[in-house]
Write a protein that holds these residues in place. Structure first.
Motif, PDB file in Angstrom:
ATOM      1  N   VAL A 205       0.860  -1.183   0.000  1.00  0.00           N
ATOM      2  CA  VAL A 205       0.000   0.000   0.000  1.00  0.00           C
ATOM      3  C   VAL A 205       0.895   1.230   0.000  1.00  0.00           C
ATOM      4  CG1 VAL A 205      -1.944  -1.136   1.112  1.00  0.00           C
ATOM      5  CG2 VAL A 205      -0.190  -0.046   2.514  1.00  0.00           C
TER       6      VAL A 205
ATOM      7  N   PHE B 117      -2.726   0.646  -4.020  1.00  0.00           N
ATOM      8  CA  PHE B 117      -2.048  -0.584  -3.625  1.00  0.00           C
ATOM      9  C   PHE B 117      -1.633  -1.367  -4.862  1.00  0.00           C
ATOM     10  CE2 PHE B 117      -6.469  -2.051  -3.966  1.00  0.00           C
ATOM     11  CZ  PHE B 117      -6.315  -3.235  -4.679  1.00  0.00           C
TER      12      PHE B 117
ATOM     13  N   SER C 252      -0.704  -5.562  -5.874  1.00  0.00           N
ATOM     14  CA  SER C 252      -0.814  -6.922  -5.359  1.00  0.00           C
ATOM     15  C   SER C 252      -0.635  -7.927  -6.483  1.00  0.00           C
ATOM     16  CB  SER C 252      -2.177  -7.139  -4.679  1.00  0.00           C
ATOM     17  OG  SER C 252      -3.235  -6.970  -5.619  1.00  0.00           O
TER      18      SER C 252
END
Length: 325
Positions: A137, A203, A205
């Motif tokens: 993040v 963020f 991922s």
């Protein structure tokens, strides 16, 4: 010709779980452009035009246009980055820029910024998270500048000679012609840097052994002193001036999904999907309240309305058709 000089000093150091990176930059660029346009007409005295450009001096009527443009920029930057255990990240920077294109009192701009990030997937409590491989993040806040104007556009420029259109003819045996000087633009010595202050977050991922990537970024920014061409009453002798308006707000987000569906020695199939949205709104203009209603006035001539997007389409409200019996 153009030259760019960059001086970069970088220092980085690993101290156990700590990593430090320091960068200092001093930069300067300069450009010089000279344009000469020469033409001639009526080569009767020479009898022909076989010499082409080399025979321009033989033309009865000769005309030379000269244009010289110089532009220079100076910049200084300091940036510090710090990382702890590849988990916690901090970056701070400060930039100072100067440009020759702006007014006398507004040539310099200062732009600080700072950002933080947290790689959550490096934490011990994230060691058994199933399909999740990586999660980070991030957030940042800072300013950047934009020039938005060309060389000499903040100056009150003039035209001389026949280009100025100011022509005086004296006498008649023979007459002599003298030319005056005409102002062609309104100057604006208070024109300076467009400054955008923004907050960004999001963020990054990945899942399933880096076969699926999902990213989200969102932002909220405010631009101050945005430069534009403002239409003004023709009674001033000019129809426009390069000016700046008060404040424009932008907000939006971007989300992307990338996948690796099939991969082997002979074949690879990947997919990508992206969606983004941006909304802008004019929140301040010039601070005028000419009608005295306690609210800042819109700029109808330039199509600028407080609380509405830039370049809004507007018109009259339709109330109906006048009926007469």
């Amino acid at each position: 010709y153009t030259y760019v000089i960059n001086n970069i000093l970088n220092y980085n150091k690993d101290i156990k779980d700590h990593y430090i990176d320091l960068t200092l930059v001093a930069t300067r660029d300069f450009s010089y452009r000279k344009f000469v346009d020469t033409n001639g007409s009526d080569f009767a005295a020479n009898g022909n035009t076989l010499l082409c450009v080399n025979g321009l001096h033989k033309a009865t009527v000769q005309r030379v246009n000269l244009d010289v443009v110089e532009k220079s920029n100076i910049g200084y930057l300091g940036r510090l980055s710090y990382t702890y255990k590849d988990r916690y990240h901090l970056t701070a920077s400060y930039r100072r820029d100067g440009s020759s294109v702006f007014g006398t009192e507004k040539k310099w701009g200062n732009f600080p910024s700072a950002g933080v990030a947290w790689t959550i997937s490096e934490e011990n409590f994230m060691s058994n998270t199933g399909p999740l491989d990586y999660l980070k993040v991030k957030a940042s806040y800072g300013q950047n500048g934009n020039q938005g104007v060309g060389p000499y556009e903040t100056l009150a420029r003039v035209a001389s000679g026949s280009d100025g259109g100011i022509r005086y003819q004296f006498g008649d045996a023979p007459s002599s012609i003298l030319y005056g000087v005409a102002q062609t633009d309104l100057g604006n010595p208070n024109l300076g840097w467009e400054t955008t202050t923004s907050f960004n977050g999001g963020f990054q991922s990945s899942f399933f052994d880096a076969r699926v990537f999902l990213e989200l970024d969102f932002y909220l920014s405010k631009t101050f002193d945005q430069i534009f061409v403002r239409q003004i009453p023709i009674m001033t002798g000019f129809n426009s001036i390069i000016s700046s308006l008060g404040e424009v707000e932008n907000k939006g987000f971007e989300i992307s999904l990338r996948t690796t569906n099939i991969t082997n020695e002979n074949f690879e199939w990947t997919s990508g999907l992206m969606f983004w949205q941006n909304r802008n709104k004019l929140t301040k203009l010039y601070g005028d309240d000419l009608d005295g209603d306690g609210q800042e006035d819109d700029d109808l001539a330039n199509g600028l309305f407080i609380g509405k997007p830039l370049f809004a389409i507007y018109g009259y409200e339709y109330d109906g058709v006048v009926q007469e019996s």
